[in-house]
Design a protein around this motif. Sequence first.
Motif, short mmCIF file in Angstrom:
data_model
loop_
_atom_site.label_atom_id
_atom_site.label_comp_id
_atom_site.label_asym_id
_atom_site.label_seq_id
_atom_site.Cartn_x
_atom_site.Cartn_y
_atom_site.Cartn_z
N THR A 105 3.72 25.35 38.16
CA THR A 105 2.44 24.66 38.30
C THR A 105 2.48 23.34 37.53
O THR A 105 2.25 22.27 38.08
CB THR A 105 1.28 25.53 37.80
N GLY B 66 -2.83 26.79 39.74
CA GLY B 66 -1.80 27.81 39.73
C GLY B 66 -0.98 27.77 41.00
O GLY B 66 -1.23 26.96 41.90
N ASP B 67 0.00 28.69 41.09
CA ASP B 67 0.92 28.64 42.22
C ASP B 67 1.25 30.00 42.82
O ASP B 67 1.92 30.06 43.85
CB ASP B 67 2.24 28.00 41.77
N ASP C 51 -1.87 34.09 39.45
CA ASP C 51 -2.96 33.17 39.13
C ASP C 51 -4.24 33.40 39.93
O ASP C 51 -5.24 32.74 39.69
CB ASP C 51 -2.49 31.73 39.36
#
Length: 431
Positions: A89, A343-344, A348
């Motif tokens: 991220t 986030g990724d 998240d």
Amino acid sequence: MVKSFRTRAAWACALSGVIALTASCSSGGDGAAAAAPDTSSCAVLDPGLEWFGENRQLLDRMIAEKGTCGVDGDVADGAPLALFDWDNTVVKNDIGSATAYWMIKNDKILQPEGADWATTSRFLTPDAVAALGAACGTEVAPGGPLPTRSDLDCADEMVAVLDDETTSGKPAFAGYDHRRTKPAYAWAVALMGGHSADEVADYARAARTENLAAEEGAEQTVGTTEVDGYVRYYPQIADLVKVLRTNGFDVRIISASAEPVVRVWAEELGLAPERAMGVRPVVENGVLTRHLVGCGGVADGEDSVIPYIDGKRCQVNEVVFGVSGPAAFDQLPADRRQVFAAGDSVTDVTFLGDATGARLVINRNNAELMCNAYDNSDERWLVNPMFLDPKDRAEEPYPCSTKAFTAADGGKGAVHRADGSVIEDQADTVY
């Protein structure tokens, strides 16, 4: 095209909530979405850094609406909170893995108590315990450094277990709550056991230097296994952090990598140690143990919760907002939650969903997260391809209506909106 990108103007209008914008919002045109408030005297995102579509303009709008120009804020004083995941991220690749690999290559992993690998994680399977024991042996006394630079079998087994399986392909972990922990991430922290916090910080700095110096796309050999060999800060995210801070946001990190490691990497962004949260090892007499600090009523040493999915919400609520006990796992009222989150991955999804202003998703083709982001039911989600070496488009729609959600027991099911309705399968459109 999917709803999240048919309704950019609606997203911008919902975000602003300013009467002066009503006329432009009512038209629903793309120009209304791109138009930004007058921020000529405030820091804005660098127009020379590439973002997908209108993401930069929409983030500038949110920052102008929610921030205070020229002030570095603190949530204790009422400042808006901005939360970032770290790995993939803020940076490309994983700093927890990078540090673990560095330690393996430099003989920094210590023989566990009784040479029994079961003492390093309650969730290691018998197969993994046996494989590690066979590969790493009992010749080194407990607490002594294992010669993983030269003992390639031991190094290979560690690398495999860090990736959730043994070298023979058997599951490495079992029996855990899939919404509260990822034992492989926790095990990377357990491998630091026996070292002081200062030593771990030194290892993290050495790994950072090595990974930043490596060429983009580089791999490294740990044991005989090829793994990622470089890390890069994303310039767009570093710029976003800077602009948020200079517009009054309290910017913090919430990562599933080891907290001492995250704090080292966060120095580059000017973040104080207490603003970088991660997996917290229990420390005794200045030395990291193989056990973890609990959260939400989970005792220290029980090792069943880390900042992962619901565990991220727990740690934010507990550390930032002072919520204690099981209530830390519950969503707080809107006025006590983060305004922005980025986030990724699935780790998240909960803390992103808690954000009240905007949610930035770096697209790594994670089904559950992308189902929420593309559904965009409350017009707060922004999707951006990875800034470096982005993923290809997912060939098939994400199976949101059937199996994109992972339950606590590891079972698969449909992804639901906050109102309980099922999210339809979503096509991948930002790549």
